[in-house]
Design an enzyme around this catalytic site. Structure first.
Site, short mmCIF file in Angstrom:
data_model
loop_
_atom_site.label_atom_id
_atom_site.label_comp_id
_atom_site.label_asym_id
_atom_site.label_seq_id
_atom_site.Cartn_x
_atom_site.Cartn_y
_atom_site.Cartn_z
N HIS A 122 -0.26 -11.33 -4.93
CA HIS A 122 0.97 -10.63 -4.76
C HIS A 122 2.22 -11.39 -5.60
O HIS A 122 3.05 -10.84 -6.32
CB HIS A 122 1.45 -10.28 -3.34
CG HIS A 122 0.45 -9.56 -2.71
ND1 HIS A 122 0.26 -8.02 -3.00
CD2 HIS A 122 -0.50 -9.67 -1.74
CE1 HIS A 122 -0.65 -7.46 -2.29
NE2 HIS A 122 -1.10 -8.54 -1.53
N HIS A 180 0.90 -1.28 -0.04
CA HIS A 180 -0.07 0.14 -0.03
C HIS A 180 0.95 1.28 0.16
O HIS A 180 0.73 2.26 -0.71
CB HIS A 180 -0.99 0.11 1.22
CG HIS A 180 -1.99 -1.12 1.13
ND1 HIS A 180 -2.78 -1.46 2.33
CD2 HIS A 180 -2.24 -2.26 0.30
CE1 HIS A 180 -3.55 -2.45 1.97
NE2 HIS A 180 -3.23 -2.91 0.58
N HIS A 228 -8.96 -2.48 -5.32
CA HIS A 228 -8.19 -2.69 -4.29
C HIS A 228 -7.04 -3.63 -4.83
O HIS A 228 -5.95 -3.31 -4.76
CB HIS A 228 -8.60 -3.04 -2.85
CG HIS A 228 -7.56 -3.33 -2.15
ND1 HIS A 228 -6.93 -2.23 -1.05
CD2 HIS A 228 -6.91 -4.37 -1.80
CE1 HIS A 228 -5.79 -2.83 -0.70
NE2 HIS A 228 -5.71 -4.16 -0.93
N ASP A 240 -3.13 -2.82 -5.26
CA ASP A 240 -2.09 -3.80 -4.82
C ASP A 240 -0.96 -3.97 -6.06
O ASP A 240 0.27 -4.14 -5.90
CB ASP A 240 -2.79 -5.12 -4.29
CG ASP A 240 -3.11 -5.28 -3.05
OD1 ASP A 240 -2.81 -4.30 -2.16
OD2 ASP A 240 -4.02 -6.13 -2.49
#
Length: 304
Positions: A261, A77, A234, A238
């Protein structure tokens, strides 16, 4: 030209996964320094490079580790905020192993960066221009980079919970798009995942104050979503944070399908493993205008 933050900014909060209180500050850095984290609670080598090759596999967040084994987690973030505000050089000091989650989005970081101001530096920006398709996948999840004149993110998600369901969004990240469209979108999870993580001693700092929780067709948070498609926004936030670990702005289109991720980091490794897939390009002042964060002013985005 490259940018750094004009004055230091400070944050205090709890880590989402460790549940520990943390104090963090972001400081200016010289041109060509890049983004580095420094663990102030560690004696010896506490410097950790914000680069894709410093990432250690972690399913729930992005974790960076140096050669001495010193790590910092949940960096995605703050990295998205720095990149989305056009910051190329900074030192992020933190007195613990995890970046504070704050409200679960990047908006507090963005607000503080814009308030502190952005300082232009006398050095050109070197960008990574994607020249040909790079693709990685794992089952139904995939991530792809293809040539494009500026950074674009195309993301698709598909959750069984009807409160999220299928969502798809495409954005060009130039001219403050990150700040306007993505930075206030919070991390999210399913109630069943929360129960499983708590049973396993994880997500110790999680609460409705820093995450959106869904349960079937119901949003558990009383305030609901900030955007009807906050979940996919969101995921795009990311993705920007994880892509920033390339160490330079990317000129190309990122397409993520159920990607997380680890998948985005795997994609960066694949990109750098193919010398024909990219080139380093020095941008003119005019070309810097297409980068995330170009032209931002602290008083323009009153919704923050």
């Amino acid at each position: 030209m490259q940018n750094t933050i004009r004055t230091a900014i400070h944050f205090t909060g709890v880590g989402l996964h460790h549940g520990r209180s943390a104090r963090m500050s972001i400081h200016p850095a010289m041109a060509n320094h890049g983004i580095w984290f420094r663990r102030t609670d560690v004696a010896g080598n506490g410097m950790i490079a914000a680069r894709h090759d410093s990432v250690e596999t972690s399913p729930l967040c992005t974790l960076l580790i140096n050669e001495a084994g010193v790590s910092v987690s949940t960096v995605e973030h703050v990295m998205a905020a720095l990149t989305g505000c056009g910051i190329h050089n900074a030192i992020v000091e933190i007195d613990g192993p995890e970046v504070p989650i704050l409200d679960g989005s990047a908006s507090d970081f963005v607000r503080a960066i814009l308030k502190a101001g952005i300082a232009r530096q006398d050095a050109p920006v070197h960008a990574l221009e994607v020249l040909r398709r790079v693709h990685v996948s794992d089952g139904a999840a995939s991530a792809t980079l293809t040539p494009a004149p500026e950074l674009e993110i195309d993301f698709s998600i598909d959750f069984a919970d009807r409160a999220i369901g299928q969502q798809h969004k495409v954005l060009r990240l130039s001219n403050g798009t990150f700040v306007r469209e993505l930075c206030d979108s919070r991390t999210f999870c399913r109630q069943s995942d929360v129960d499983a993580m708590h049973a396993a001693g994880k997500a110790l700092g999680g609460s409705l104050a820093n995450a959106v929780v869904v349960d079937g067709d119901r949003v558990v948070n009383p305030e609901g979503f900030r955007h009807t498609d906050e979940a996919v926004r969101h995921k795009m936030l990311d993705a920007l944070g994880d892509l920033s670990l390339a160490g330079a702005p990317i000129l190309g289109r990122y397409t993520g399908i159920r990607a997380g991720h680890a998948m985005t980091n795997k994609l960066l490794h694949a990109l750098f493993a193919d010398p024909l897939a990219y080139r380093v390009r020095t941008l003119t002042a005019a070309e810097c205008g297409i980068l995330p964060g170009a032209g931002l002013e602290k008083d323009v985005f009153t919704h923050l």
